[in-house]
Design a protein around this motif. Structure first.
Motif, PDB file in Angstrom:
ATOM      1  N   GLN A 276       0.828  -1.207   0.000  1.00 26.26           N
ATOM      2  CA  GLN A 276       0.000   0.000   0.000  1.00 26.26           C
ATOM      3  C   GLN A 276       0.861   1.255   0.000  1.00 26.26           C
ATOM      4  N   THR A 277       0.403   2.265  -0.692  1.00 27.06           N
ATOM      5  CA  THR A 277       1.095   3.552  -0.617  1.00 27.06           C
ATOM      6  C   THR A 277       0.655   4.244   0.675  1.00 27.06           C
ATOM      7  N   GLU A 278       1.282   5.331   0.983  1.00 29.70           N
ATOM      8  CA  GLU A 278       0.960   6.068   2.209  1.00 29.70           C
ATOM      9  C   GLU A 278      -0.480   6.584   2.169  1.00 29.70           C
ATOM     10  N   THR A 279      -0.897   7.081   0.993  1.00 30.07           N
ATOM     11  CA  THR A 279      -2.260   7.612   0.859  1.00 30.07           C
ATOM     12  C   THR A 279      -3.292   6.504   1.060  1.00 30.07           C
ATOM     13  N   VAL A 280      -3.002   5.331   0.473  1.00 29.94           N
ATOM     14  CA  VAL A 280      -3.937   4.222   0.607  1.00 29.94           C
ATOM     15  C   VAL A 280      -4.045   3.795   2.068  1.00 29.94           C
ATOM     16  N   ALA A 281      -2.894   3.769   2.763  1.00 29.66           N
ATOM     17  CA  ALA A 281      -2.896   3.413   4.190  1.00 29.66           C
ATOM     18  C   ALA A 281      -3.710   4.428   4.983  1.00 29.66           C
ATOM     19  N   ALA A 282      -3.528   5.736   4.667  1.00 27.74           N
ATOM     20  CA  ALA A 282      -4.315   6.776   5.344  1.00 27.74           C
ATOM     21  C   ALA A 282      -5.795   6.600   5.009  1.00 27.74           C
ATOM     22  N   GLY A 283      -6.050   6.214   3.760  1.00 27.22           N
ATOM     23  CA  GLY A 283      -7.437   5.985   3.324  1.00 27.22           C
ATOM     24  C   GLY A 283      -8.066   4.861   4.114  1.00 27.22           C
ATOM     25  N   GLU A 284      -7.312   3.790   4.361  1.00 30.15           N
ATOM     26  CA  GLU A 284      -7.845   2.657   5.119  1.00 30.15           C
ATOM     27  C   GLU A 284      -8.195   3.087   6.541  1.00 30.15           C
ATOM     28  N   THR A 285      -7.282   3.845   7.165  1.00 33.03           N
ATOM     29  CA  THR A 285      -7.538   4.333   8.530  1.00 33.03           C
ATOM     30  C   THR A 285      -8.809   5.184   8.556  1.00 33.03           C
ATOM     31  N   ASN A 286      -8.923   6.088   7.589  1.00 35.00           N
ATOM     32  CA  ASN A 286     -10.110   6.943   7.527  1.00 35.00           C
ATOM     33  C   ASN A 286     -11.371   6.135   7.244  1.00 35.00           C
ATOM     34  N   CYS A 291     -16.339   4.923   7.898  1.00 33.79           N
ATOM     35  CA  CYS A 291     -17.274   4.100   7.117  1.00 33.79           C
ATOM     36  C   CYS A 291     -17.452   2.699   7.687  1.00 33.79           C
ATOM     37  N   GLY A 292     -16.471   2.287   8.555  1.00 36.48           N
ATOM     38  CA  GLY A 292     -16.413   0.890   8.987  1.00 36.48           C
ATOM     39  C   GLY A 292     -17.560   0.440   9.876  1.00 36.48           C
ATOM     40  N   ILE A 293     -18.340   1.393  10.418  1.00 37.60           N
ATOM     41  CA  ILE A 293     -19.480   1.007  11.264  1.00 37.60           C
ATOM     42  C   ILE A 293     -20.582   0.406  10.394  1.00 37.60           C
ATOM     43  N   CYS A 294     -20.681   0.875   9.161  1.00 39.27           N
ATOM     44  CA  CYS A 294     -21.753   0.399   8.260  1.00 39.27           C
ATOM     45  C   CYS A 294     -21.249  -0.551   7.174  1.00 39.27           C
ATOM     46  N   VAL A 297     -15.033  -4.542   4.831  1.00 35.29           N
ATOM     47  CA  VAL A 297     -14.061  -4.921   3.802  1.00 35.29           C
ATOM     48  C   VAL A 297     -13.264  -6.082   4.383  1.00 35.29           C
ATOM     49  N   ARG A 298     -13.381  -7.244   3.770  1.00 40.30           N
ATOM     50  CA  ARG A 298     -12.678  -8.434   4.292  1.00 40.30           C
ATOM     51  C   ARG A 298     -11.177  -8.177   4.376  1.00 40.30           C
ATOM     52  N   GLY A 299     -10.581  -8.619   5.476  1.00 45.33           N
ATOM     53  CA  GLY A 299      -9.140  -8.432   5.640  1.00 45.33           C
ATOM     54  C   GLY A 299      -8.799  -7.134   6.340  1.00 45.33           C
ATOM     55  N   THR A 300      -9.798  -6.331   6.700  1.00 43.57           N
ATOM     56  CA  THR A 300      -9.555  -5.120   7.486  1.00 43.57           C
ATOM     57  C   THR A 300     -10.464  -5.184   8.714  1.00 43.57           C
ATOM     58  N   THR A 301     -10.357  -4.202   9.601  1.00 42.23           N
ATOM     59  CA  THR A 301     -11.222  -4.233  10.781  1.00 42.23           C
ATOM     60  C   THR A 301     -12.572  -3.573  10.516  1.00 42.23           C
ATOM     61  N   ALA A 302     -12.788  -3.107   9.293  1.00 45.89           N
ATOM     62  CA  ALA A 302     -14.111  -2.560   8.945  1.00 45.89           C
ATOM     63  C   ALA A 302     -15.070  -3.734   8.775  1.00 45.89           C
ATOM     64  N   ARG A 361     -11.081   7.330  -1.290  1.00 51.42           N
ATOM     65  CA  ARG A 361     -11.321   6.876  -2.655  1.00 51.42           C
ATOM     66  C   ARG A 361     -10.169   6.016  -3.162  1.00 51.42           C
ATOM     67  N   GLN A 362      -8.952   6.420  -2.857  1.00 52.98           N
ATOM     68  CA  GLN A 362      -7.795   5.638  -3.307  1.00 52.98           C
ATOM     69  C   GLN A 362      -7.740   4.273  -2.637  1.00 52.98           C
ATOM     70  N   PHE A 363      -8.152   4.239  -1.355  1.00 56.07           N
ATOM     71  CA  PHE A 363      -8.201   2.944  -0.658  1.00 56.07           C
ATOM     72  C   PHE A 363      -9.234   2.036  -1.355  1.00 56.07           C
TER      73      PHE A 363
END
Ligand code: CUA
Length: 368
Positions: A276-286, A291-294, A297-302, A361-363
């Motif tokens: 992952q690039t830095e932006t994608v990693a930041a995107g995942e955190t965001n 968004c992760g409450i609703c 994404v398999r493989g993440t904590t969302a 969006r990049q994530f």
């Protein structure tokens, strides 16, 4: 009216007999044009199926072949009945009478032809035979398509939401069970069992080229099945009014060669790519925070279940249940203001900065 035109009109006035035949000729031409138009309308539906994804006059697969045959047969019989009855009525009206016309317009000439009643019996017998034949064909078709011709190896569970489709793929191997949304992949030439339920209101599962409608009812489990005899994309639509965005509750059934279908399935079980690039990693955190409450994404904590599962989002052709093409621009627009695009849907307006929106969006674009 001047004298010349009056004279012209008088000279062109035909006698009664030629008037009738001219009327008949005109009528003939009109019915000719109508039947030509009907013919073109009917024949146009076959080549136009690519441009008319909701056309139900063509069928693909064992579920729909008998139904489409029945549809065409009943349509042709109905058109013939209309043409025959209209023709008989017109012929009856225009037929020269044996009874002389009265000079008094209030008196209707009355005929009493002998043995006229026989026609009633003949007409009733023909109608009854056609109706009984149609009923038997309809019941046998319903019986023939009530279940798949052989055991369905693939079983999916489709759950209706206002206004999107949750799709769970079932398997005896629990590690192969997964959830997706709005796009259903199936193996070509194989029957697929579809279990239907709803979490809110009544929806209806309808893929016109593959099957008729079956309702998704809260608190009840309905069963249907689909089959596509060849690879292709078949558009579906919610077939029961279910609120403000009922029209924006579409789905796609994508039929693939069985081997391709199996590798799609295996790919769906995987998590997002590790590099992952830095932006994608930041995107995942965001994404996880906002968004992760609703969304999941398999493989993440969302792991939210209220909205569509977004694992491998980029393998889908559309977003928001067939509302928009899945392009970076539309995706950004959707995340930025979902209520503008699909008013009344459950996705709230998130307070995102421009950088956060771009990162999310990049994530998502990385979820291939
Ligand atoms: Cu769901 Cu209409």
């Amino acid at each position: 009216m001047d004298r010349n035109r009056r004279a012209e009109k008088a000279s062109s006035r035909p006698d009664e007999k030629t008037g009738t035949s001219a009327q008949l000729q005109k009528l003939d031409r009109a019915t000719g044009r109508i039947s030509l138009a009907v013919f073109f309308l009917l024949s146009a539906s076959a080549p136009a199926r690519a441009d008319a994804p909701m056309a139900y006059t063509v069928g693909f697969g064992a579920r729909n072949f008998p139904v489409v045959n029945l549809l065409w047969a009943l349509l042709i019989v109905s058109l013939l009945v209309i043409l025959i009855v209209t023709g008989l009525v017109i012929a009856g009206v225009l037929r020269p009478r044996d009874v002389p016309r009265s000079t008094d317009p209030r008196l209707v000439p009355l005929e009493r032809p002998e043995r006229g009643l026989a026609w009633i019996y003949i007409g009733t017998a023909i109608s009854a035979a056609v109706l009984v034949g149609a009923a038997i064909w309809t019941f046998s078709t319903l019986a023939a398509v009530s279940g798949p011709p052989r055991d369905a190896k693939v079983k999916i569970h489709v759950i209706g939401h206002q206004w999107w489709w949750e799709v769970r793929y079932d398997s005896d191997d629990t590690s192969r069970i997964f959830t997706t949304a709005n796009e259903i992949h199936i193996p070509a030439g194989e029957p697929v069992r579809v279990e239907l339920s709803s979490v809110d209101v009544i929806h209806s599962f309808w893929v016109p080229q593959l099957s008729g409608k079956t309702d998704l009812i809260p608190g009840q489990r309905n069963d249907t099945w689909i089959e596509a005899d060849r690879p292709g994309t078949y558009r579906g639509q919610c077939g029961e009014y279910c609120g403000l965005q009922h029209a924006h509750m579409a789905l796609a059934v994508i039929s693939e060669q069985p081997a391709q279908f199996q590798s799609w399935w295996t790919h769906q079980l995987e998590g997002p790519p590790a590099s992952q690039t830095e932006t994608v990693a930041a995107g995942e955190t965001n994404f996880i925070a906002k968004c992760g409450i609703c969304h999941a994404v398999r493989g993440t904590t969302a792991g939210g279940r209220l909205g569509p599962d977004l694992s491998h989002l980029m393998t889908r052709q559309t977003i928001a249940a067939g509302t928009l093409p899945n392009t970076p621009g539309y995706l950004s627009g959707w995340i930025a203001d979902p209520q503008h695009i699909k008013p009344g849907n459950l996705m709230p307006l998130l307070d995102l900065s421009g950088a956060q929106l771009a990162a999310i969006r990049q994530f998502l674009e990385n979820l291939k």
